[in-house]
Motif scaffolding. Structure first.
Motif, PDB file in Angstrom:
ATOM      1  N   THR A   1      -1.260  -1.536  -4.325  1.00 23.03           N
ATOM      2  CA  THR A   1      -2.641  -1.951  -4.051  1.00 23.03           C
ATOM      3  C   THR A   1      -3.315  -0.878  -2.921  1.00 23.03           C
ATOM      4  OG1 THR A   1      -1.783  -3.479  -2.247  1.00 23.03           O
ATOM      5  CG2 THR A   1      -2.384  -4.128  -4.613  1.00 23.03           C
ATOM      6  N   GLY A   2      -4.649  -1.110  -2.708  1.00 25.95           N
ATOM      7  CA  GLY A   2      -5.258  -0.384  -1.379  1.00 25.95           C
ATOM      8  C   GLY A   2      -5.485   1.027  -2.107  1.00 25.95           C
ATOM      9  N   GLY A   3      -6.000   1.954  -1.112  1.00 23.55           N
ATOM     10  CA  GLY A   3      -6.580   3.271  -1.632  1.00 23.55           C
ATOM     11  C   GLY A   3      -5.466   4.311  -1.720  1.00 23.55           C
ATOM     12  N   ILE A   4      -5.812   5.504  -2.408  1.00 27.05           N
ATOM     13  CA  ILE A   4      -5.052   6.534  -2.396  1.00 27.05           C
ATOM     14  C   ILE A   4      -5.024   7.218  -1.150  1.00 27.05           C
ATOM     15  CG2 ILE A   4      -4.479   8.728  -3.697  1.00 27.05           C
ATOM     16  CD1 ILE A   4      -5.819   7.534  -5.977  1.00 27.05           C
ATOM     17  N   PRO A   5      -4.074   7.634  -0.410  1.00 29.78           N
ATOM     18  CA  PRO A   5      -3.907   8.157   0.960  1.00 29.78           C
ATOM     19  C   PRO A   5      -4.589   9.562   0.728  1.00 29.78           C
ATOM     20  CG  PRO A   5      -1.837   7.397   0.485  1.00 29.78           C
ATOM     21  CD  PRO A   5      -2.617   7.129  -0.933  1.00 29.78           C
ATOM     22  N   PRO A   6      -5.660  10.117   1.542  1.00 30.55           N
ATOM     23  CA  PRO A   6      -5.947  11.188   1.573  1.00 30.55           C
ATOM     24  C   PRO A   6      -4.801  12.332   2.051  1.00 30.55           C
ATOM     25  CG  PRO A   6      -7.748   9.654   2.556  1.00 30.55           C
ATOM     26  CD  PRO A   6      -6.476   9.162   2.574  1.00 30.55           C
ATOM     27  N   GLU A   7      -3.958  11.865   2.709  1.00 28.15           N
ATOM     28  CA  GLU A   7      -2.873  12.906   3.015  1.00 28.15           C
ATOM     29  C   GLU A   7      -2.047  13.584   2.110  1.00 28.15           C
ATOM     30  OE1 GLU A   7      -3.268   9.720   4.056  1.00 28.15           O
ATOM     31  OE2 GLU A   7      -2.643   9.289   6.161  1.00 28.15           O
ATOM     32  N   LEU A   8      -2.110  12.968   0.751  1.00 28.83           N
ATOM     33  CA  LEU A   8      -1.575  13.697  -0.336  1.00 28.83           C
ATOM     34  C   LEU A   8      -2.240  14.785  -0.718  1.00 28.83           C
ATOM     35  CD1 LEU A   8      -1.424  10.500  -2.984  1.00 28.83           C
ATOM     36  CD2 LEU A   8       0.557  11.866  -1.657  1.00 28.83           C
ATOM     37  N   GLY A   9      -3.606  15.105  -0.300  1.00 27.36           N
ATOM     38  CA  GLY A   9      -4.038  16.478  -0.651  1.00 27.36           C
ATOM     39  C   GLY A   9      -3.568  17.537   0.421  1.00 27.36           C
ATOM     40  N   SER A  10      -2.652  17.192   1.376  1.00 26.11           N
ATOM     41  CA  SER A  10      -2.211  18.298   2.389  1.00 26.11           C
ATOM     42  C   SER A  10      -0.727  18.435   1.928  1.00 26.11           C
ATOM     43  CB  SER A  10      -2.566  17.708   3.806  1.00 26.11           C
ATOM     44  OG  SER A  10      -1.469  16.413   3.949  1.00 26.11           O
ATOM     45  N   LEU A  11      -0.167  18.197   1.066  1.00 30.96           N
ATOM     46  CA  LEU A  11       1.209  18.530   0.776  1.00 30.96           C
ATOM     47  C   LEU A  11       1.126  19.731   0.216  1.00 30.96           C
ATOM     48  CD1 LEU A  11       2.775  15.098  -0.419  1.00 30.96           C
ATOM     49  CD2 LEU A  11       2.481  16.055   1.827  1.00 30.96           C
ATOM     50  N   PRO A  12       1.772  20.714   0.491  1.00 26.96           N
ATOM     51  CA  PRO A  12       1.462  22.090   0.103  1.00 26.96           C
ATOM     52  C   PRO A  12       1.888  22.703  -0.971  1.00 26.96           C
ATOM     53  CG  PRO A  12       3.277  22.214   1.907  1.00 26.96           C
ATOM     54  CD  PRO A  12       2.663  20.730   1.879  1.00 26.96           C
ATOM     55  N   VAL A  13       3.253  21.970  -1.700  1.00 28.17           N
ATOM     56  CA  VAL A  13       3.696  22.215  -2.681  1.00 28.17           C
ATOM     57  C   VAL A  13       3.859  21.283  -4.012  1.00 28.17           C
ATOM     58  CG1 VAL A  13       5.013  24.117  -2.014  1.00 28.17           C
ATOM     59  CG2 VAL A  13       6.116  21.898  -1.873  1.00 28.17           C
ATOM     60  N   LEU A  14       3.034  20.243  -3.780  1.00 26.51           N
ATOM     61  CA  LEU A  14       2.927  18.988  -4.774  1.00 26.51           C
ATOM     62  C   LEU A  14       2.427  19.551  -5.940  1.00 26.51           C
ATOM     63  CD1 LEU A  14       3.651  16.120  -5.129  1.00 26.51           C
ATOM     64  CD2 LEU A  14       1.220  15.492  -4.385  1.00 26.51           C
ATOM     65  N   ASN A  15       3.095  19.492  -7.055  1.00 25.75           N
ATOM     66  CA  ASN A  15       2.496  19.665  -8.408  1.00 25.75           C
ATOM     67  C   ASN A  15       2.544  18.611  -9.388  1.00 25.75           C
ATOM     68  OD1 ASN A  15       5.174  19.915  -9.641  1.00 25.75           O
ATOM     69  ND2 ASN A  15       5.265  22.010  -8.309  1.00 25.75           N
ATOM     70  N   TYR A  16       3.256  17.643  -9.315  1.00 27.31           N
ATOM     71  CA  TYR A  16       3.226  16.499 -10.269  1.00 27.31           C
ATOM     72  C   TYR A  16       3.135  15.087  -9.214  1.00 27.31           C
ATOM     73  CZ  TYR A  16       5.375  13.750 -13.831  1.00 27.31           C
ATOM     74  OH  TYR A  16       5.580  12.746 -14.680  1.00 27.31           O
TER      75      TYR A  16
ATOM     76  N   GLN B   1       0.778  -1.100   0.048  1.00 27.18           N
ATOM     77  CA  GLN B   1       0.061  -0.134   0.120  1.00 27.18           C
ATOM     78  C   GLN B   1       0.758   1.194  -0.077  1.00 27.18           C
ATOM     79  OE1 GLN B   1      -2.957  -0.092   3.079  1.00 27.18           O
ATOM     80  NE2 GLN B   1      -3.929  -2.045   2.250  1.00 27.18           N
ATOM     81  N   LEU B   2       0.207   2.271  -0.543  1.00 31.67           N
ATOM     82  CA  LEU B   2       0.959   3.728  -0.468  1.00 31.67           C
ATOM     83  C   LEU B   2       1.067   4.124   1.008  1.00 31.67           C
ATOM     84  CD1 LEU B   2      -0.619   5.414  -3.507  1.00 31.67           C
ATOM     85  CD2 LEU B   2       1.358   3.910  -3.640  1.00 31.67           C
TER      86      LEU B   2
END
Length: 1010
Positions: free
Chosen positions: A542-557, A520-521
């Motif tokens: 496998t598994g789900g996409i972690p919601p925590e990814l949405g809190s990364l402030p400068v992620l653009n890719y 899992q991620l």
């Protein structure tokens, strides 16, 4: 009685005269006080100049002759005192003045011959590093005792006066970095006493090197870099037998290198790079027993490398890069016992490297990149134990990595990419303690990443893509606290991602594309607040996409495509500002979040049959007609259930937040706070603490949250709350904040105070009503920024950065200049903010140390900073240039057209279509002339080569001249055409002026402007 009275009167008169003379300043002191009154002394450097002293001999910068019965001023040294004003003519009234230095000040205006006429006793005159203009004064040659004349780094213009050929005792003549034109005059060959002649970086009219310079038989230093020299190198220069340094680089010289240069037996440094020289390197350099550096880079040298060049017993540096040299590297290179630096990159060399290279000399840097060299890496390349940089990219090297390299603990940079190397990487190489860059991409390496990598405490960039590495990613990777980039795409790595990767707080790029990773991620990735790129595509996650990814402030890719991910798309991903987003070819299901339910995102979700949305191509066509009624009933039920759920959840969330706020507030107030004030305060920490709740949250940054606090006295402030590791990341929090708290400038965000607790710190700033330039420029309020507002924002920000670079002691480099860190008040006046990564610059003459990792933001980072990790003021200048381009174009710094960065897009568009195609359409055409002037400044600031960028002080000067007749226009009008010292840079459409001598101990890079 009469005689006695007269005697008594004379005695009293003598006593009074002596008392008076004891407490009266002499005439030389009066002249100096007149000088002080004529100058601006902002730092009070001359504050001890007291009219009550009998002589000025103990004053700052003043020295007197100790041998004279009556002390007399012989030397004035005002170097680096930040004095401003015109040249003080009163100094030349000191009759015995022999030494005068006003270098590194702000002396302006012209120097007239009449003001220098009385300075007949001068032997040493240094007016360098000022702002002097006008012609060179003829009267200088009347100083018959003058031996040292330095007028470099000013704005003197015109031709070199004919009188300069009549100096009688002159030994040093430095005119570097001015605006001198005309050809280099032949009469300079008449100054037979000259030991140093430096005319570099002047816009001379194209012409040859005067053969008369070969008459200067005492000459030791000849610097003629960037003087628009054409034609061949005069063979007669070989007669300058005392020459130790010869620099005629960056010109348009042609023809072969004369054999006569090999007769310069005292030569220590030879610089011939960036010309159009042809032919092969002359044999005979082996006779130059003192030669320490030979730099013939960026020419059109052809043919093989002569073997005897390496027989020079004192040769230390060999720079022959960017040429057309062919053939193998001669075996003689391995015989040298003095070679330290070898730069042969970007040639056409082939064959193998001498097997004994590194055994006889203490090599520190070896760069053979971009050739066609083959064979194995010499096994003893680091036998002397001092090799710092090994750069062999883009060759045909084969075989394994020598085991000796694994013991080379001095290494800091290893680049072996794009070769044919095989075998397993030795354990020791993974764990070298000082390596910051390890680049092994594009080879045939096998084996696994060794757990010994935990010893690589300084590793910042690990690039191992396109190999055959297998096995899991070791958990020890999580101990690399400085890791910035980890690229391992196109390998055979397997197993889950180790949880320890969540601890990499400096990680900005993670690329594991096309491996066999599974599991899992990762969850708990809140430390990845600097992550800009995450590519995990083509694996078996496998598994789900972690919601925590949405809190990364400068992620653009974000690319998670071609895995086996399940579940719904987290709605939190809508918080991201993504330039690249792909979750195609997984097993995701459920509705798309509203932001993504548009045709623009269709390609991001292909190959997920379970995603239900009306976007064409995502889902199979659904039946209509008989099922419409059932769909309506189902929809109504869903709406009712969802509404009830939202209501219940809202009540629960409110209760939870209220309880959490009370607990948090109670926890905060149970600890005592230590106040570090920087201004007089009218509030207490309790007022601040009362405002720290989510309703007042106005921003989330990489290091903490920002709150708006309205205080009881009506004042509004911004409070940045730092927690845990961010509150003292480098252990120098208080020292750095104290330094920033002392800054007083209208365009630097005011830091009111700081409250310090064990694991929490509060920074209280002035509140800026209009937020950041990024929000206003790229958000929905972009229409508010007319041209005048944008221009004033650029000028405000430039003045703030200029203050940091030029008025702070030591200077401060911001290191993260971007539109997010330029804040706007109610009147749209700008302040530079967020000094979380700011660093002080080393003292003049010291080489800046490399940073452990790249600080800054994608799209704003200067190219040399990302490559070398060395930071100076020019890194900020580049970032500010990107901000200027943002203001002019309205575009973001990355993700511009054709997916290239803003600097490249603007440069290419200007070159191909003209300036009209880059300006923001909202700005109209009525201010097009001023916008073009600012565009020139932005392109100059973003020049690829740091030495071509102006200082921030000159950026301010240029911006202030924009509304009227600018400096560039005045210079062009004066000369009737585009000045000859303008040069096209490597960036298309960018006109640059260079005023840096490569031989200077510091990078003093200014603009050639009056």
């Amino acid at each position: 009685m009469g005689a006695s009275a007269a005697s008594l009167f004379l005695l009293l008169f003598s006593i009074l005269y002596l008392i008076h003379s004891t407490h009266s300043l002499n005439q030389e002191g009066l002249y100096l006080l007149e000088t002080k009154r004529s100058l601006d002394d902002p730092q009070g450097s001359l504050s001890n100049w007291n009219s009550g002293d009998p002589t000025p001999c103990n004053w700052t910068g003043v020295s007197c002759s100790p041998s004279s019965p009556v002390p007399t001023v012989t030397s004035l040294n005002f170097t680096g005192l930040n004095l401003a004003g015109s040249f003080p003519a009163s100094l030349c009234r000191l009759p015995n003045l022999e030494f005068l230095s006003l270098s590194w000040n702000f002396i302006n205006g012209s120097v007239s011959s009449s003001s220098l006429m009385p300075c007949l006793a001068l032997k040493h005159l240094d007016l360098s590093q000022n702002e002097l203009v006008g012609p060179l004064p003829d009267a200088l040659t009347d100083m018959t005792s003058l031996r040292h004349l330095d007028l470099s780094f000013n704005n003197f213009s015109g031709r070199i006066p004919d009188s300069f050929g009549r100096f009688q005792q002159l030994e040093v003549l430095w005119l570097e970095c001015n605006l001198l034109f005309g050809t280099i005059p032949a009469f300079l060959g008449n100054i037979s006493t000259l030991r140093e002649l430096n005319l570099a970086f002047n816009p001379f009219t194209p012409g040859p090197i005067p053969s008369s310079l070969s008459n200067l038989t005492s000459l030791q230093v000849l610097f003629l870099a960037s003087c628009h020299l054409v034609g061949p190198i005069p063979p007669s220069l070989g007669r300058l037998s005392n020459l130790t340094n010869l620099d005629i680089s960056t010109n348009a010289l042609s023809g072969p290198i004369p054999d006569s240069l090999t007769y310069l037996s005292n030569l220590v440094q030879l610089e011939l790079y960036t010309n159009s020289l042809s032919g092969s390197i002359p044999k005979g350099f082996s006779k130059l027993s003192r030669l320490q550096r030979i730099d013939m880079s960026s020419n059109h040298l052809e043919g093989p490398l002569p073997d005897d060049i390496f027989d020079a017993p004192k040769l230390e540096s060999l720079h022959l890069y960017y040429n057309h040299l062919t053939g193998p590297i001669p075996a003689g290179i391995a015989r040298s016992t003095s070679l330290v630096d070898i730069f042969l990159f970007s040639n056409r060399l082939n064959g193998s490297v001498p097997v004994d290279l590194g055994k006889n000399s203490a090599l520190t840097i070896l760069d053979l990149s971009s050739n066609s060299l083959s064979g194995s890496i010499p096994p003893g390349i680091c036998d002397r134990g001092v090799l710092r940089e090994l750069l062999l990219i883009n060759n045909l090297f084969s075989g394994p990595i020598p085991k000796g390299l694994a013991r080379c603990r001095s290494l800091t940079r290893v680049r072996l990419a794009n070769n044919r190397l095989t075998g397993e990487v030795p354990d020791g190489l993974w764990g070298l303690p000082h390596v910051s860059l390890l680049e092994l991409s594009g080879n045939f390496f096998s084996g696994s990443i060794s757990p010994a990598i935990s010893s690589a405490a300084n590793l910042s960039n690990l690039l191992i893509s396109d190999n055959q590495f297998t096995g899991p990613i070791p958990s020890e990777m999580g101990t690399l606290s400085k890791l910035y980039q980890f690229s391992a795409a196109n390998n055979r790595l397997m197993g889950p991602l180790p949880a320890s990767l969540c601890d990499l707080s400096h990680l900005a790029q993670l690329d594991l594309y096309n491996n066999s990773l599974s599991g899992q991620l990762l969850r708990g990735i809140n430390s990845w607040f600097k992550l800009t790129e995450l590519n995990l595509a083509h694996n078996s996650f496998t598994g789900g996409i972690p919601p925590e990814l949405g809190s990364l402030p400068v992620l653009n890719y974000l690319d998670l495509s071609s895995n086996s991910l399940t579940g719904e798309i987290p709605t939190q991903l809508q918080n991201l500002h993504l330039d690249q987003f792909n979750v195609s070819d997984n097993q995701l299901n459920g509705p798309l979040p509203p932001l993504f339910a548009t045709a623009a995102y269709r390609d991001s979700f292909l190959g997920n049959p379970g995603l239900c949305n009306d976007l064409p191509g995502l889902c199979p066509g659904s039946q209509v007609g008989s099922h419409n009624h059932e769909r309506m009933i189902w929809l109504l039920c869903s709406v009712f259930i969802l509404s009830a759920f939202v209501l219940i959840s809202g009540l629960g969330l409110f209760c939870w937040r209220h309880k959490r706020f009370k607990n948090e507030k109670l926890k905060i107030e149970n600890f005592s706070w230590r106040l570090i004030p920087f201004h007089k305060l009218s509030f207490s920490e309790y007022e601040i603490l009362d405002c720290l709740h989510e309703d007042n949250l106005i921003g989330v940054g990489a290091s903490g949250k920002v709150y708006k606090a309205v205080l009881r006295n009506g004042q509004t402030v911004a409070v940045k709350r730092l927690h845990g590791a961010h509150s003292d990341a480098d252990g120098n929090f208080e020292a750095e904040v104290t330094t920033l708290g002392k800054i007083r400038h209208k365009n630097i965000l005011k830091l009111w105070c700081c409250y310090v607790q064990k694991d929490c710190k509060l920074l209280v700033y002035e509140y800026m009503q209009n937020g950041s330039l990024w929000d206003v420029l790229h958000g929905c309020n972009g229409k508010l920024l007319d041209w005048h507002t944008r221009y004033n924002i650029a000028l405000d920000a430039a003045e703030g950065l200029s203050y940091l670079h030029h008025d702070c002691v030591p200077p401060i480099v911001h290191r993260d200049v971007k539109s997010n860190n330029i804040l706007l008040n109610a009147e749209f006046s700008a302040c530079v903010a967020d000094f979380g990564v700011a660093k002080s610059v080393p003292a003049i003459g010291l080489r800046p140390e490399p940073m452990s990792a790249i600080a800054g933001s994608c799209g704003y980072i200067a190219p040399e900073y990302a490559y070398t990790l060395r930071v100076n003021e020019k890194s900020d200048v580049y970032s500010f240039g990107v901000v200027i381009l943002e203001l002019l174009t309205g575009k973001q710094p990355v993700g511009s057209e054709d997916d290239i960065n803003l600097v490249k897009w603007v440069s290419a568009t200007v070159a191909e279509k003209g300036t009209d195609h880059v300006f923001d359409p909202k700005l109209g055409k009525e201010f097009r002339e001023d916008m073009e002037k600012v565009l020139k400044i932005g392109l100059l600031c973003t020049s690829y080569i740091p030495i071509n960028r102006p200082s921030m002080r000159w950026v301010v000067k240029m911006l202030k001249d924009v509304p009227g007749t600018d400096i560039i226009s005045r210079l062009e009008k004066k000369n009737g055409t585009l000045l000859p010292h303008y040069q096209e840079s490597s960036d298309p459409g960018c006109i640059t002026l260079t005023r840096t001598n490569s031989n200077c101990s510091t990078e003093v890079n200014e603009f050639l402007f009056v």
